[in-house]
Design a protein around this motif. Structure first.
Motif, PDB file in Angstrom:
ATOM      1  N   VAL A 190     -25.379 -21.235  11.310  1.00 18.43           N
ATOM      2  CA  VAL A 190     -24.491 -20.284  10.635  1.00 18.43           C
ATOM      3  C   VAL A 190     -25.162 -19.773   9.365  1.00 18.43           C
ATOM      4  N   LYS A 191     -25.748 -20.670   8.623  1.00 17.39           N
ATOM      5  CA  LYS A 191     -26.419 -20.315   7.369  1.00 17.39           C
ATOM      6  C   LYS A 191     -27.544 -19.304   7.599  1.00 17.39           C
ATOM      7  N   SER A 192     -28.292 -19.468   8.681  1.00 15.29           N
ATOM      8  CA  SER A 192     -29.436 -18.588   8.967  1.00 15.29           C
ATOM      9  C   SER A 192     -29.025 -17.279   9.628  1.00 15.29           C
ATOM     10  N   GLY A 193     -27.763 -17.176  10.035  1.00 14.03           N
ATOM     11  CA  GLY A 193     -27.298 -15.963  10.687  1.00 14.03           C
ATOM     12  C   GLY A 193     -27.466 -15.962  12.193  1.00 14.03           C
ATOM     13  N   GLN A 194     -27.981 -17.036  12.760  1.00 14.40           N
ATOM     14  CA  GLN A 194     -28.143 -17.118  14.212  1.00 14.40           C
ATOM     15  C   GLN A 194     -26.803 -17.267  14.923  1.00 14.40           C
ATOM     16  N   LEU A 195     -25.812 -17.744  14.184  1.00 18.12           N
ATOM     17  CA  LEU A 195     -24.497 -18.025  14.743  1.00 18.12           C
ATOM     18  C   LEU A 195     -23.443 -17.425  13.812  1.00 18.12           C
ATOM     19  N   PRO A 196     -22.465 -16.665  14.344  1.00 18.25           N
ATOM     20  CA  PRO A 196     -21.461 -16.066  13.459  1.00 18.25           C
ATOM     21  C   PRO A 196     -20.491 -17.068  12.843  1.00 18.25           C
ATOM     22  N   ALA A 197     -20.215 -18.177  13.556  1.00 22.51           N
ATOM     23  CA  ALA A 197     -19.248 -19.148  13.036  1.00 22.51           C
ATOM     24  C   ALA A 197     -19.410 -20.487  13.735  1.00 22.51           C
ATOM     25  N   ALA A 198     -18.917 -21.515  13.086  1.00 20.44           N
ATOM     26  CA  ALA A 198     -18.909 -22.864  13.658  1.00 20.44           C
ATOM     27  C   ALA A 198     -17.584 -23.524  13.316  1.00 20.44           C
ATOM     28  N   ILE A 199     -17.112 -24.375  14.220  1.00 18.10           N
ATOM     29  CA  ILE A 199     -15.884 -25.123  13.962  1.00 18.10           C
ATOM     30  C   ILE A 199     -16.216 -26.598  13.829  1.00 18.10           C
ATOM     31  N   ASN A 200     -15.584 -27.236  12.827  1.00 16.20           N
ATOM     32  CA  ASN A 200     -15.780 -28.667  12.629  1.00 16.20           C
ATOM     33  C   ASN A 200     -14.706 -29.183  11.690  1.00 16.20           C
ATOM     34  N   ASP A 201     -14.760 -30.482  11.400  1.00 22.81           N
ATOM     35  CA  ASP A 201     -13.773 -31.092  10.501  1.00 22.81           C
ATOM     36  C   ASP A 201     -13.896 -30.502   9.109  1.00 22.81           C
TER      37      ASP A 201
END
Length: 269
Positions: A190-201
């Motif tokens: 997510v930080k690098s922009g490879q992924l738009p979002a992540a879900i976690n605790d």
């Protein structure tokens, strides 16, 4: 050396007494025993299975494994009169109970949510932490819901309740899910922009956002989750009693609040 008759008889009696003491239980405790009737994999330590990194619950810092879960189980180890040793192992082996059943460890501490499915495989301590799910996004992305991710990809961590929640709520909205085995890789994507979002605790994502200014926690999902420490089913009742006693005492004595503030920067809710 010459002994008189009385002294000789006394020496024989003393020797027999020593033999009887050994035969009747005066020997050293067998390997695997500990205080309160707890049977440990190694009698000299409390062996803990975890999956690194999962900051701020357990992660490496300065060559040591530290974190909230680590401090909590240090209290348990101290109660048993031993030290804690941590084993890093894949999360799947923890939640399935395989590592516990194989006696790879005595207890599992992996910020693990108590669920009915997991209860069928492992025994849980009393809940020790309340947590919900959240979305991590790049700052300024405008993403704050699953609707905004329609046709896009959401990073999920394999085997977690975050993934389960995304399968039920995000996938029906047209969101594609991408599995990660490693938390650090999931969040850095997510930080690098490879992924738009992540879900976690949420505590994990808040801690990551605190360390990285270019990401933020966009929204939270109230799931009512609670973490528990995992143990072998049907064979760890004595350890479970000790763990629950330590959790209760830590909360009543203020120790829990102090450790919570240390790792999360706020008081428990």
């Amino acid at each position: 050396m010459f002994y008189s008759h009385d002294r000789w008889v006394g020496a024989i009696a003393l020797a027999l007494a020593c033999v009887l003491i050994v035969a009747c239980g005066g020997r050293e405790e067998p390997a695997g025993s500990a205080n309160d009737g707890v049977e440990l994999v190694d009698a000299s330590r409390l062996t803990t299975c975890t999956h690194l990194p999962y900051r701020p619950f357990q992660f490496q810092q300065g060559g040591r494994i530290v974190g909230f879960d680590v401090d909590m189980l240090d209290l348990v180890a101290r109660e048993l009169g031993v030290r804690q040793e941590i084993v890093d192992t894949p999360f799947e082996g923890i939640q399935s109970g395989e590592d516990l059943n194989a006696r790879k460890c005595d207890i599992a501490a992996a910020a693990m949510t108590i669920t009915p499915e997991r209860r069928r495989k492992i025994a849980f301590s009393a809940p020790y932490f309340d947590a919900d799910q959240a979305l991590l996004v790049h700052k300024g992305s405008g993403i704050d819901s699953f609707d905004d991710l329609a046709g896009k990809t959401l990073g999920v961590l394999s085997g977690t309740t975050g993934k389960m929640y995304a399968e039920k709520r995000a996938r029906p909205e047209g969101v594609q899910l991408k599995d990660y085995e490693d938390l650090a890789l999931q969040l850095s994507s997510v930080k690098s922009g490879q992924l738009p979002a992540a879900i976690n605790d949420i505590p994990v994502l808040l801690d990551y956002a605190k360390q990285n200014d270019d990401v933020e926690v966009a929204t939270q999902f109230e799931t009512g989750e609670q973490y528990g420490f995992g143990m072998r089913r049907n064979t760890s009742q004595a350890l479970e009693k000790v763990v629950n006693r330590v959790i209760e005492r830590a909360k009543s004595a203020g120790t829990y609040e102090r450790l919570y503030e240390k790792w999360f920067g706020a008081k428990p809710r």
